[in-house]
Design a protein around this motif. Structure first.
Motif, PDB file in Angstrom:
ATOM      1  N   PHE A 196      -4.059   0.555 -10.797  1.00 47.36           N
ATOM      2  CA  PHE A 196      -4.477  -0.029 -12.069  1.00 47.36           C
ATOM      3  C   PHE A 196      -4.003  -1.476 -12.190  1.00 47.36           C
ATOM      4  CE2 PHE A 196      -3.880  -0.768 -16.671  1.00 47.36           C
ATOM      5  CZ  PHE A 196      -5.196  -0.612 -17.074  1.00 47.36           C
ATOM      6  N   LEU A 197      -2.878  -1.786 -11.536  1.00 51.90           N
ATOM      7  CA  LEU A 197      -2.380  -3.163 -11.546  1.00 51.90           C
ATOM      8  C   LEU A 197      -3.365  -4.103 -10.851  1.00 51.90           C
ATOM      9  CD1 LEU A 197       1.427  -2.683 -10.798  1.00 51.90           C
ATOM     10  CD2 LEU A 197       0.349  -3.226 -12.981  1.00 51.90           C
ATOM     11  N   LEU A 201      -5.914  -5.050 -13.352  1.00 55.50           N
ATOM     12  CA  LEU A 201      -5.370  -6.074 -14.253  1.00 55.50           C
ATOM     13  C   LEU A 201      -5.360  -7.438 -13.570  1.00 55.50           C
ATOM     14  CD1 LEU A 201      -2.350  -4.222 -15.921  1.00 55.50           C
ATOM     15  CD2 LEU A 201      -4.634  -4.646 -16.869  1.00 55.50           C
ATOM     16  N   TYR A 202      -5.068  -7.453 -12.270  1.00 54.52           N
ATOM     17  CA  TYR A 202      -5.118  -8.694 -11.503  1.00 54.52           C
ATOM     18  C   TYR A 202      -6.528  -9.265 -11.503  1.00 54.52           C
ATOM     19  CZ  TYR A 202      -5.081 -11.780  -7.422  1.00 54.52           C
ATOM     20  OH  TYR A 202      -5.231 -12.845  -6.575  1.00 54.52           O
ATOM     21  N   PHE A 224      -8.771  -8.850 -13.853  1.00 60.19           N
ATOM     22  CA  PHE A 224      -9.010  -9.417 -15.182  1.00 60.19           C
ATOM     23  C   PHE A 224      -8.339 -10.787 -15.322  1.00 60.19           C
ATOM     24  CE2 PHE A 224     -10.101  -5.077 -16.671  1.00 60.19           C
ATOM     25  CZ  PHE A 224     -11.238  -5.389 -17.390  1.00 60.19           C
ATOM     26  N   SER A 225      -7.161 -10.942 -14.738  1.00 61.35           N
ATOM     27  CA  SER A 225      -6.467 -12.231 -14.820  1.00 61.35           C
ATOM     28  C   SER A 225      -7.240 -13.309 -14.061  1.00 61.35           C
ATOM     29  CB  SER A 225      -5.047 -12.102 -14.262  1.00 61.35           C
ATOM     30  OG  SER A 225      -5.063 -11.811 -12.874  1.00 61.35           O
TER      31      SER A 225
END
Length: 203
Positions: A72-73, A76-77, A79-80
């Motif tokens: 999941f990280l 998020l990466y 999305f960043s």
């Protein structure tokens, strides 16, 4: 053959199998990305627009691949990366030096290939786009008029003390650069280079 040599050979075989699986996964992901970019380029040439549905679909697919590759990280990466690309290109979009659809394509590509390779795609795409632009300027004999228009824009910006959208004096569609095409070519060059490197590594 000693046990140590046998274990070493087994380890090398396992490493190659792992690389092959990873390479196959990259091929699938790269193929999907190229297909999306081809559709985006065709739409750009036909309608001068890149559908938001296509961009959204590409982002969802890229996040899915990131989740498969990491966790999941990783999502998020992704999305960043998306947010960073939009922020960086916002000033360029404000002066109309690049279209919103092109920025979305850069964001989608970066979510597929990562920030480092995404930057490489962006740089090469601008180089290819610059060459196309120069060729068109000379082909339509508007190089001098475009330079004059640019000089007027810089002068206007200086005296107004603010940045305003840049409007080219040539509004004919035949002089428009479909930037999605240089983006497509740049991505193909990047992926082609990756595949060559992968084949050298494996064989």
């Amino acid at each position: 053959m000693t046990n140590q040599k046998i274990k070493g050979n087994i380890w090398n075989i396992e490493m190659r199998i792992g690389d092959c699986h990873g390479g196959g996964h990259r091929i699938i992901k790269s193929t999907v990305l190229i297909i999306l970019l081809v559709f985006a380029t065709v739409s750009d040439f036909k309608t001068y627009r890149i559908p938001n549905k296509l961009i959204l679909s590409g982002l969802v697919i890229s996040f899915y691949f990131q989740f498969l590759e990491g966790s999941f990280l990783s999502v998020l990466y992704g999305f960043s990366i998306l947010l960073l690309i939009c922020i960086v290109f916002l000033p360029i979009y404000y002066i109309r030096a690049i279209g919103a659809g092109d920025i979305k394509l850069f964001a989608m590509i970066s979510c597929f290939v990562g920030m480092k390779q995404g930057i490489q795609v962006i740089i090469v795409a601008f180089i290819i786009g610059g060459v196309f632009s120069i060729v068109k300027l000379f082909y339509y004999h508007i190089f001098r008029s475009q330079l004059q228009s640019l000089a007027e824009y810089i002068t206007q910006t200086y005296y107004l003390k603010k940045i305003v959208p840049y409007s080219s004096i040539s509004s004919k569609k035949k002089n428009v650069i479909h930037f999605s095409f240089p983006i497509l070519l740049s991505t193909i060059l990047l992926i082609g280079g990756d595949f060559i490197s992968l084949n050298v590594l494996l064989f």
